[in-house]
Scaffold this active site. Sequence first.
Site, PDB file in Angstrom:
ATOM      1  N   ARG A   1       0.899  -1.136   0.077  1.00  7.08           N
ATOM      2  CA  ARG A   1       0.124  -0.026   0.102  1.00  7.08           C
ATOM      3  C   ARG A   1       0.784   1.336   0.069  1.00  7.08           C
ATOM      4  O   ARG A   1       0.529   2.268  -0.506  1.00  7.08           O
ATOM      5  CB  ARG A   1      -1.218   0.124   1.302  1.00  7.08           C
ATOM      6  CG  ARG A   1      -1.753   1.273   1.363  1.00  7.08           C
ATOM      7  CD  ARG A   1      -3.031   1.311   2.358  1.00  7.08           C
ATOM      8  NE  ARG A   1      -2.866   0.607   3.559  1.00  7.08           N
ATOM      9  CZ  ARG A   1      -2.231   0.732   4.645  1.00  7.08           C
ATOM     10  NH1 ARG A   1      -1.498   2.124   4.640  1.00  7.08           N
ATOM     11  NH2 ARG A   1      -2.095   0.250   5.639  1.00  7.08           N
TER      12      ARG A   1
ATOM     13  N   TYR B   1     -15.911  17.518 -16.559  1.00  5.36           N
ATOM     14  CA  TYR B   1     -16.297  16.382 -16.553  1.00  5.36           C
ATOM     15  C   TYR B   1     -17.569  15.979 -15.618  1.00  5.36           C
ATOM     16  O   TYR B   1     -17.219  16.363 -14.462  1.00  5.36           O
ATOM     17  CB  TYR B   1     -15.129  15.101 -16.221  1.00  5.36           C
ATOM     18  CG  TYR B   1     -15.599  13.629 -15.941  1.00  5.36           C
ATOM     19  CD1 TYR B   1     -16.130  13.138 -17.015  1.00  5.36           C
ATOM     20  CD2 TYR B   1     -15.245  13.107 -14.994  1.00  5.36           C
ATOM     21  CE1 TYR B   1     -16.747  11.776 -16.820  1.00  5.36           C
ATOM     22  CE2 TYR B   1     -15.795  11.819 -14.536  1.00  5.36           C
ATOM     23  CZ  TYR B   1     -16.387  11.115 -15.599  1.00  5.36           C
ATOM     24  OH  TYR B   1     -16.708   9.784 -15.232  1.00  5.36           O
TER      25      TYR B   1
ATOM     26  N   ASP C   1      -6.667  18.943 -15.029  1.00  6.91           N
ATOM     27  CA  ASP C   1      -7.140  17.668 -15.345  1.00  6.91           C
ATOM     28  C   ASP C   1      -6.748  17.724 -16.866  1.00  6.91           C
ATOM     29  O   ASP C   1      -7.309  18.139 -17.942  1.00  6.91           O
ATOM     30  CB  ASP C   1      -8.677  17.431 -15.259  1.00  6.91           C
ATOM     31  CG  ASP C   1      -9.050  15.939 -15.752  1.00  6.91           C
ATOM     32  OD1 ASP C   1      -8.406  15.302 -16.538  1.00  6.91           O
ATOM     33  OD2 ASP C   1      -9.810  15.271 -15.241  1.00  6.91           O
TER      34      ASP C   1
ATOM     35  N   LYS D   1      -7.604   6.499 -19.779  1.00  7.30           N
ATOM     36  CA  LYS D   1      -8.067   6.860 -21.300  1.00  7.30           C
ATOM     37  C   LYS D   1      -6.687   6.803 -22.050  1.00  7.30           C
ATOM     38  O   LYS D   1      -6.198   5.470 -22.206  1.00  7.30           O
ATOM     39  CB  LYS D   1      -8.469   8.628 -21.396  1.00  7.30           C
ATOM     40  CG  LYS D   1      -9.695   8.392 -20.432  1.00  7.30           C
ATOM     41  CD  LYS D   1     -10.958   7.650 -20.537  1.00  7.30           C
ATOM     42  CE  LYS D   1     -12.405   8.191 -19.833  1.00  7.30           C
ATOM     43  NZ  LYS D   1     -12.205   8.041 -18.547  1.00  7.30           N
TER      44      LYS D   1
HETATM   45  C1  LIG Z   1     -11.814  14.207 -18.306  1.00  6.94           C
HETATM   46  C2  LIG Z   1     -12.078  13.151 -17.066  1.00  6.94           C
HETATM   47  N1  LIG Z   1     -11.400  13.263 -16.041  1.00  6.94           N
HETATM   48  C3  LIG Z   1     -11.778  12.123 -15.237  1.00  6.94           C
HETATM   49  C4  LIG Z   1     -12.591  10.966 -15.391  1.00  6.94           C
HETATM   50  C5  LIG Z   1     -12.820   9.814 -14.397  1.00  6.94           C
HETATM   51  O1  LIG Z   1     -11.932   8.970 -14.749  1.00  6.94           O
HETATM   52  P1  LIG Z   1     -12.279   7.480 -14.115  1.00  6.94           P
HETATM   53  O2  LIG Z   1     -13.298   7.005 -14.909  1.00  6.94           O
HETATM   54  O3  LIG Z   1     -10.958   6.915 -14.524  1.00  6.94           O
HETATM   55  O4  LIG Z   1     -12.548   7.214 -12.562  1.00  6.94           O
HETATM   56  C6  LIG Z   1     -13.030  11.012 -16.779  1.00  6.94           C
HETATM   57  C7  LIG Z   1     -13.748   9.872 -16.916  1.00  6.94           C
HETATM   58  O5  LIG Z   1     -14.473   9.651 -18.078  1.00  6.94           O
HETATM   59  C8  LIG Z   1     -12.657  12.097 -17.495  1.00  6.94           C
HETATM   60  O6  LIG Z   1     -13.154  12.109 -18.718  1.00  6.94           O
END
Ligand SMILES: Cc1ncc(COP(=O)(O)O)c(C=O)c1O
Length: 408
Positions: free
Chosen positions: A62, A115, A188, A213
Site C-alpha cells: 500500500r 467532466y 485535468d 483513457k
Molecule cells: C476528463 C475526465 N476526468 C476524469 C475522469 C474520471 O476517470 P475514471 O473514470 O478513470 O475514474 C474522466 C472519465 O471519463 C474524464 O473523462
Amino acid sequence: MSHDSHVETRAVSHGEEPAPETGRGDVVSPIHLASTFALPALDTGLSLEDVDPARGEFLYSRLSNPTRHAVEQRLAALEGGTHGFAFSSGTAAINTALLATVEPGDHVVAFDDLYAGTRRMLEELFVKRLNVEVSFVDATDTGNVEAAIREDTRLVWMETPTNPLMKLCDIGAIASVAHEHGALLGVDNTFMSPLCQRPLALGADLVAHSTTKYLNGHSDSVGGALVTDCDELAESLGFLQQVALGNMLAPFDSYLLLRGTKTLPVRMRQHEANARRIAEYLEDHEQVSRVLYPGLESHPQYDLAREQQTGFGGVLSFELDGDIDDVVAFLGNLEQFTLAVSLGGVESLIECPAAMTHEPIPREEREAVGITDTLIRVSVGIEHVEDLLADLDRGFAAVDATHQSPSP
Ligand SMILES: Cc1ncc(COP(=O)(O)O)c(C=O)c1O
C-alpha cells in the site's frame, strides 16, 4: 535516465530498472504482486521515511510497490514533474487532489464545463458534506476566473479542452491569476495526455489524469494519476494515497499502464492524424451543422490551442443536422465505431452525450450550454482512417434512407 531525454524515450523506458535476479536483468519490469516485503533484520530505529523505493527498498505494497513505483516515475517524467502518484481510478486521483488542497471553509473556483463526475464529486461531497464552497465559471474567459477568486480561494480546478464541447481555457494566464491570489492550479489533462499538453510547464501546480483513457490506451484498465513538482503538495498526496485513503493503483494495472505508456507517442500521432481527417470530412458534410475540434481553424479558440498545446488530440464532437431519430439511425448503422462511453483507447468509440454521459444533467441546463440531442462525441481510434470514413458514410446514408418517402 535523464529528464532531458525526449518524451518518446521516456515513454519507453523511464522508471524501469533491470531486475538483478534474472542475470543481466529483465527488459521490462516484472509484476510484483507481493503485498509485503521481507526485512533483512529487525531494525529498532526503522521508520517509514527510511524506506526508499528509489533505492529499491519496499516494506508494504500500500505504501509502495516496485511495479507501481516504476509507473509513478514514468508518469512524473512524462508530465515533466518530480512526483508521480498512481491511483485506482481518475476519480480517486481527483478526489485525492482536492482533499490535499482544500479544507472545510475553503473556496474553489472550477470550470463550469467539467467532466460530469468531477462536478458531481464537488457538489455532492465537497460542497454538501465537507463545507467547501465552489464557484463554477466559464473559464474560456480568464477574467471570469479572476472575478470569482476570493481571499479564501485555495484551489482553481480546470480541464482543457472540456468534454464534449471542446472548450479551452488559458492555463498560463489562469496560473498567474491563481498564484497572485495565493491559490493553487490543478488541471485535468486526460483529454490531451502529456503528448499534447504539459500543464506544469505552463504554470499549473498539479496535473490529474484518468489513465483509463490515453495513458493506458487500450480500454482494459481503470486508473488515475497525479503529478506535481511541489514537494509540500507531494507529501500531502502521498499521505492520502498511502496512509489515509489507500486508493493506489494495483500491481497488475500498474504493469498495464507501464506497458501502455510505451506506445503513447505513436498512438497519439495516429489518433490526431485520424481525428484531423475526420474533422475535415465532417466540416464539409451537408448533414453536419457544426464540428468542435481544437485543431480546426474554425474552432473559436484555435489560436490558444496552437499556443498552449503541442497537439490537438483524438476527441471531437459534431452536431448532426437533424433530430434524435436521425442520431439513432446514424449510430445504429455504424460497424467500426463502437457505441460506448469513455475515450482514449486504440479503438474508435462514439456516443451521444445528451442520452449517455450527460443524461443526468437536466435538459434545459444541457441545452443552455450547447449539449443538444444531436451532439455526437467521437473518440477517434488508430484504425485506418479510410475505414473510419467509410463507416461514417454508412451512418449518414442510413439517415438519408430514413428520410426517403416509402416506395408506392
Ligand atoms: C476528463 C475526465 N476526468 C476524469 C475522469 C474520471 O476517470 P475514471 O473514470 O478513470 O475514474 C474522466 C472519465 O471519463 C474524464 O473523462
